[in-house]
Scaffold this active site. Structure first.
Site, PDB file in Angstrom:
ATOM      1  CG  ASP A 192      -2.074   1.035   1.058  1.00  0.00           C
ATOM      2  OD1 ASP A 192      -2.408   1.392  -0.089  1.00  0.00           O
ATOM      3  OD2 ASP A 192      -2.611   1.481   2.078  1.00  0.00           O
ATOM      4  CG  ASP A 208      -0.868   3.524   7.530  1.00  0.00           C
ATOM      5  OD1 ASP A 208      -0.870   3.456   8.772  1.00  0.00           O
ATOM      6  OD2 ASP A 208      -1.455   4.419   6.907  1.00  0.00           O
TER       7      ASP A 208
END
Length: 261
Positions: A192, A208
């Site tokens: 991501d 993240d």
């Protein structure tokens, strides 16, 4: 099916005041999270990872992130994942096929717990590889505690919220090439990677990691290429024209350089 609403007792209300400094944040916590999550926050505080949640710095569909302080006023980032509103289907795509989580019970609660463990494990892999990521400090149930990236009470800005140019932009590109290569050699794909998940300090810091996958994951190659395509698009929009093929080749070359050392 909606979960049964859990009322907060006087005990819980006392803990809210003790563990969450800001009154408006206490109200948000009480509206979004259940009593069990507050108990989890309290357990982590009792372990000495932090003392009080100062205030919310980021909100999302899957989690709220708080700045926290310990008794010595050292700052921490505390990521509290939502048990009921997380995207079950999206999360499953990254959990299924990860050998570390084979046999997990496929219900929403256990998926969220696996998601938290996954981010902790992935951050640990990246940290051990010497990469610029927040240091993972501990987790319990649906709560993850990490190093806080910022200055004082102010979190570092995301790359998307800055306007780098010239040599600075070229430096960032070189850092991303090195990061992607080293992470791959450590056996992991971020899955991501974008300007939304990169913080700007003296060096870029990638955050993240819950969706990160091992190279053995059936979609690892797809996710790796998507990461590089995202970053090629970002650099092009920011004023440094970058083709995906060229970025991919640069990461491959960097991996070979590191392997031959």
């Amino acid at each position: 099916m909606q979960s049964e609403e859990i009322e907060y007792s006087e005990y819980d209300t006392g803990l809210l005041k003790r563990r969450i400094r800001n009154e408006s944040d206490r109200k948000i916590f009480q509206d979004v999270f259940d009593s069990k999550t507050l108990d989890t926050v309290h357990k982590l505080a009792e372990k000495g990872l932090f003392d009080v949640l100062d205030h919310i710095v980021a909100t999302g569909k899957e989690a709220h992130v708080f700045i926290a302080s310990n008794a010595g006023n050292t700052k921490r980032a505390v990521k509290v994942f939502k048990r009921e509103t997380s995207d079950f289907r999206k999360m499953s795509e990254y959990i299924e096929g990860d050998r570390r989580f084979e046999g997990y019970r496929k219900d929403r609660r256990n998926l969220v717990l696996a998601w938290v463990r996954k981010e902790f494990k992935n951050l640990s892999i990246a940290m051990e590889a010497g990469l610029s990521v927040p240091m993972p400090l501990g987790f319990e149930e649906n709560v993850l505690v990490m190093e806080f990236i910022g200055n004082g009470d102010k979190p570092a800005p995301r790359l998307k919220d800055t306007r780098p140019s010239g040599k600075q932009l070229s430096s960032y590109k070189g850092q991303i090439i090195d990061f992607a290569a080293r992470l791959y050699l450590a056996g992991l794909v971020h899955a991501d990677l974008s300007e939304y998940n990169i913080l700007v300090q003296k060096k870029l810091v990638v955050i993240d990691f819950a969706q990160g996958v091992l190279l053995s994951h059936p979609k690892a190659k797809e996710f790796f290429e998507r990461d590089l395509r995202n970053m090629a698009n970002y650099f092009t929009r920011a004023g440094l024209p970058t083709e995906f093929d060229d970025l991919y080749a640069a990461v491959k070359e960097r991996k070979e350089e590191l392997n031959n050392r």
